[in-house]
Motif scaffolding. Structure first.
Motif, PDB file in Angstrom:
ATOM      1  N   THR A  17       0.940  -1.345   0.056  1.00  0.00           N
ATOM      2  CA  THR A  17      -0.023   0.048  -0.100  1.00  0.00           C
ATOM      3  C   THR A  17       0.758   1.214  -0.125  1.00  0.00           C
ATOM      4  O   THR A  17       0.482   2.228  -0.747  1.00  0.00           O
ATOM      5  N   THR A  18       1.771   1.424   0.873  1.00  0.00           N
ATOM      6  CA  THR A  18       2.736   2.339   0.955  1.00  0.00           C
ATOM      7  C   THR A  18       4.204   1.822   0.804  1.00  0.00           C
ATOM      8  O   THR A  18       4.765   1.103   1.540  1.00  0.00           O
ATOM      9  N   LEU A  19       5.073   2.382  -0.304  1.00  0.00           N
ATOM     10  CA  LEU A  19       6.519   2.006  -0.608  1.00  0.00           C
ATOM     11  C   LEU A  19       7.322   3.148   0.163  1.00  0.00           C
ATOM     12  O   LEU A  19       7.047   4.460  -0.123  1.00  0.00           O
ATOM     13  N   PHE A  20       8.124   2.716   1.149  1.00  0.00           N
ATOM     14  CA  PHE A  20       9.186   3.712   1.590  1.00  0.00           C
ATOM     15  C   PHE A  20      10.447   3.357   0.733  1.00  0.00           C
ATOM     16  O   PHE A  20      10.730   2.460   0.676  1.00  0.00           O
ATOM     17  N   VAL A  21      11.074   4.456   0.269  1.00  0.00           N
ATOM     18  CA  VAL A  21      12.463   4.185  -0.252  1.00  0.00           C
ATOM     19  C   VAL A  21      13.327   5.006   0.437  1.00  0.00           C
ATOM     20  O   VAL A  21      13.489   6.120   0.626  1.00  0.00           O
ATOM     21  N   GLY A  22      14.504   4.073   0.656  1.00  0.00           N
ATOM     22  CA  GLY A  22      15.658   4.749   1.304  1.00  0.00           C
ATOM     23  C   GLY A  22      16.715   4.717   0.262  1.00  0.00           C
ATOM     24  O   GLY A  22      16.410   4.405  -0.959  1.00  0.00           O
ATOM     25  N   GLU A  23      17.851   5.281   0.537  1.00  0.00           N
ATOM     26  CA  GLU A  23      18.872   5.474  -0.350  1.00  0.00           C
ATOM     27  C   GLU A  23      19.437   4.270  -0.657  1.00  0.00           C
ATOM     28  O   GLU A  23      19.739   3.509  -1.927  1.00  0.00           O
ATOM     29  N   SER A  24      19.718   3.246   0.247  1.00  0.00           N
ATOM     30  CA  SER A  24      20.531   2.076   0.258  1.00  0.00           C
ATOM     31  C   SER A  24      20.652   1.492   1.691  1.00  0.00           C
ATOM     32  O   SER A  24      20.729   2.391   2.539  1.00  0.00           O
ATOM     33  N   ALA A  25      20.886   0.258   1.676  1.00  0.00           N
ATOM     34  CA  ALA A  25      21.308  -0.330   3.062  1.00  0.00           C
ATOM     35  C   ALA A  25      22.587   0.068   3.539  1.00  0.00           C
ATOM     36  O   ALA A  25      23.488   0.164   2.410  1.00  0.00           O
ATOM     37  N   PRO A  26      22.808   0.212   4.780  1.00  0.00           N
ATOM     38  CA  PRO A  26      24.083   0.832   5.101  1.00  0.00           C
ATOM     39  C   PRO A  26      25.120  -0.133   4.893  1.00  0.00           C
ATOM     40  O   PRO A  26      25.115  -1.425   5.226  1.00  0.00           O
ATOM     41  N   ALA A  27      26.506   0.311   4.736  1.00  0.00           N
ATOM     42  CA  ALA A  27      27.605  -0.661   4.593  1.00  0.00           C
ATOM     43  C   ALA A  27      28.073  -1.268   5.897  1.00  0.00           C
ATOM     44  O   ALA A  27      28.555  -2.260   6.163  1.00  0.00           O
ATOM     45  N   SER A  28      27.647  -0.546   7.048  1.00  0.00           N
ATOM     46  CA  SER A  28      27.683  -1.199   8.346  1.00  0.00           C
ATOM     47  C   SER A  28      27.019  -2.401   8.614  1.00  0.00           C
ATOM     48  O   SER A  28      27.221  -3.416   9.545  1.00  0.00           O
ATOM     49  N   ASP A  60       6.562  -6.790  11.801  1.00  0.00           N
ATOM     50  CA  ASP A  60       5.321  -7.663  11.516  1.00  0.00           C
ATOM     51  C   ASP A  60       4.113  -6.623  11.346  1.00  0.00           C
ATOM     52  O   ASP A  60       3.259  -6.732  10.285  1.00  0.00           O
ATOM     53  N   ARG A  61       4.001  -5.734  12.077  1.00  0.00           N
ATOM     54  CA  ARG A  61       3.023  -4.659  12.112  1.00  0.00           C
ATOM     55  C   ARG A  61       3.145  -3.888  10.671  1.00  0.00           C
ATOM     56  O   ARG A  61       2.180  -3.436  10.078  1.00  0.00           O
ATOM     57  N   PHE A  62       4.228  -3.441  10.472  1.00  0.00           N
ATOM     58  CA  PHE A  62       4.726  -2.650   9.401  1.00  0.00           C
ATOM     59  C   PHE A  62       4.242  -3.328   8.114  1.00  0.00           C
ATOM     60  O   PHE A  62       3.497  -2.825   7.270  1.00  0.00           O
ATOM     61  N   LYS A  63       4.701  -4.843   8.044  1.00  0.00           N
ATOM     62  CA  LYS A  63       4.265  -5.507   6.839  1.00  0.00           C
ATOM     63  C   LYS A  63       2.481  -5.691   6.907  1.00  0.00           C
ATOM     64  O   LYS A  63       2.152  -5.664   5.647  1.00  0.00           O
ATOM     65  N   SER A  64       2.060  -5.691   7.994  1.00  0.00           N
ATOM     66  CA  SER A  64       0.488  -5.972   8.035  1.00  0.00           C
ATOM     67  C   SER A  64      -0.176  -4.733   7.375  1.00  0.00           C
ATOM     68  O   SER A  64      -1.132  -4.998   6.856  1.00  0.00           O
ATOM     69  N   TYR A  65       0.283  -3.595   7.399  1.00  0.00           N
ATOM     70  CA  TYR A  65      -0.094  -2.286   6.822  1.00  0.00           C
ATOM     71  C   TYR A  65      -0.140  -2.260   5.604  1.00  0.00           C
ATOM     72  O   TYR A  65      -0.740  -1.497   4.897  1.00  0.00           O
ATOM     73  N   GLY A  66       0.946  -3.370   4.924  1.00  0.00           N
ATOM     74  CA  GLY A  66       1.056  -3.073   3.412  1.00  0.00           C
ATOM     75  C   GLY A  66       2.112  -2.394   3.383  1.00  0.00           C
ATOM     76  O   GLY A  66       2.477  -1.901   1.966  1.00  0.00           O
ATOM     77  N   TRP A  67       3.140  -1.811   4.182  1.00  0.00           N
ATOM     78  CA  TRP A  67       4.153  -1.098   4.098  1.00  0.00           C
ATOM     79  C   TRP A  67       5.252  -1.640   3.863  1.00  0.00           C
ATOM     80  O   TRP A  67       5.470  -2.862   4.282  1.00  0.00           O
ATOM     81  N   PHE A  68       6.240  -1.202   3.201  1.00  0.00           N
ATOM     82  CA  PHE A  68       7.447  -1.926   2.527  1.00  0.00           C
ATOM     83  C   PHE A  68       8.580  -0.842   2.453  1.00  0.00           C
ATOM     84  O   PHE A  68       8.120   0.014   1.794  1.00  0.00           O
ATOM     85  N   LEU A  69       9.637  -1.233   2.949  1.00  0.00           N
ATOM     86  CA  LEU A  69      10.926  -0.209   2.595  1.00  0.00           C
ATOM     87  C   LEU A  69      11.718  -1.003   1.624  1.00  0.00           C
ATOM     88  O   LEU A  69      12.214  -2.128   1.746  1.00  0.00           O
ATOM     89  N   ASP A  70      12.109  -0.343   0.736  1.00  0.00           N
ATOM     90  CA  ASP A  70      12.899  -0.821  -0.332  1.00  0.00           C
ATOM     91  C   ASP A  70      13.892   0.104  -0.355  1.00  0.00           C
ATOM     92  O   ASP A  70      13.897   1.385   0.196  1.00  0.00           O
ATOM     93  N   ASP A  71      14.951   0.170  -1.495  1.00  0.00           N
ATOM     94  CA  ASP A  71      16.029   1.117  -1.402  1.00  0.00           C
ATOM     95  C   ASP A  71      16.154   1.650  -3.005  1.00  0.00           C
ATOM     96  O   ASP A  71      15.979   0.739  -3.825  1.00  0.00           O
TER      97      ASP A  71
END
Length: 163
Positions: A17-28, A60-71
Motif C-alpha cells: 500500500t505504501t512504499l518507503f524508499v531509502g537510499e541504500s542499506a548501510p555498509a555497516s 510484522d505490524r509494518f508489513k501487515s499495513y502493506g508498508w514496505f521499505l525498499d532502497d
C-alpha cells in the motif's frame, strides 16, 4: 547483499500500500529489516505516536499495513565519495522504476531529501499514480524533523486494516 535482499523479501507484503524508499542499506550492516537499529526505532516511534502502541512486533505490524521499505540502490552507497554516490543513485532510477511498476503502491515516501527527485522521476517513469511524499532521513541531526514530518503524513498513508 544477498542476505539483505532475502531478509527484505521476507517482509514484503502481498499488496504494497505504501512504499518507503531509502537510499541504500548501510555498509555497516545496520539494516532496517534486521531490527534493533536507529531507522527502525525512529519509524516505530513516529508510527506509534499516530497509530498507538501494539504488542505485535513492529516489523510484522509494518508489513501487515502493506508498508514496505525498499532502497533506491541495492548495494551500500554511504561510504562512496559524494559524486560517485550521486551517480550511483541516478543510475539506479530505472531499476527502482521497474520495482515501482511491479509493486503498484498507492503511496511512495522518499526517506532522504536528496533522493526525492530521483524517486519521483522513477515513479513517473513507472506510470505510477501513487501519492508522493518525502521526509528527511532520521540521522545527522534530522531525527526530530523526521518524526514531525512522519507524524503529519502517517494519517495520509494507505494501509491495510485502516478504518
Amino acid at each position: 547483499m544477498i542476505d539483505v535482499e532475502m531478509t527484505r523479501a521476507s517482509y514484503r507484503p502481498n499488496q504494497i500500500t505504501t512504499l518507503f524508499v531509502g537510499e541504500s542499506a548501510p555498509a555497516s550492516g545496520d539494516f532496517f529489516y534486521y531490527g534493533d537499529n536507529a531507522m527502525l526505532r525512529h519509524m516505530q516511534r513516529a508510527t506509534e505516536a499516530v497509530l498507538g502502541q501494539s504488542d505485535e512486533d513492529f516489523l510484522d505490524r509494518f508489513k501487515s499495513y502493506g508498508w514496505f521499505l525498499d532502497d533506491l540502490v541495492l548495494t551500500p552507497v554511504d561510504k562512496l565519495p559524494p559524486s560517485e554516490r550521486r551517480g550511483t543513485c541516478l543510475g539506479a532510477a530505472d531499476s527502482l522504476s521497474n520495482r515501482i511498476a511491479a509493486y503498484r503502491p498507492l503511496a511512495i515516501v522518499s526517506v532522504l531529501v536528496s533522493i526525492r527527485s530521483i524517486v519521483e522521476a522513477a515513479a513517473r517513469a513507472a506510470g505510477s499514480d501513487a501519492r508522493l511524499f518525502g521526509v528527511p532521513f532520521p540521522g545527522m541531526g534530522q531525527q526530530a524533523r523526521f518524526h514531525n514530518e512522519m507524524v503529519q503524513i502517517i494519517p495520509l498513508l494507505p494501509r491495510n486494516g485502516a478504518d
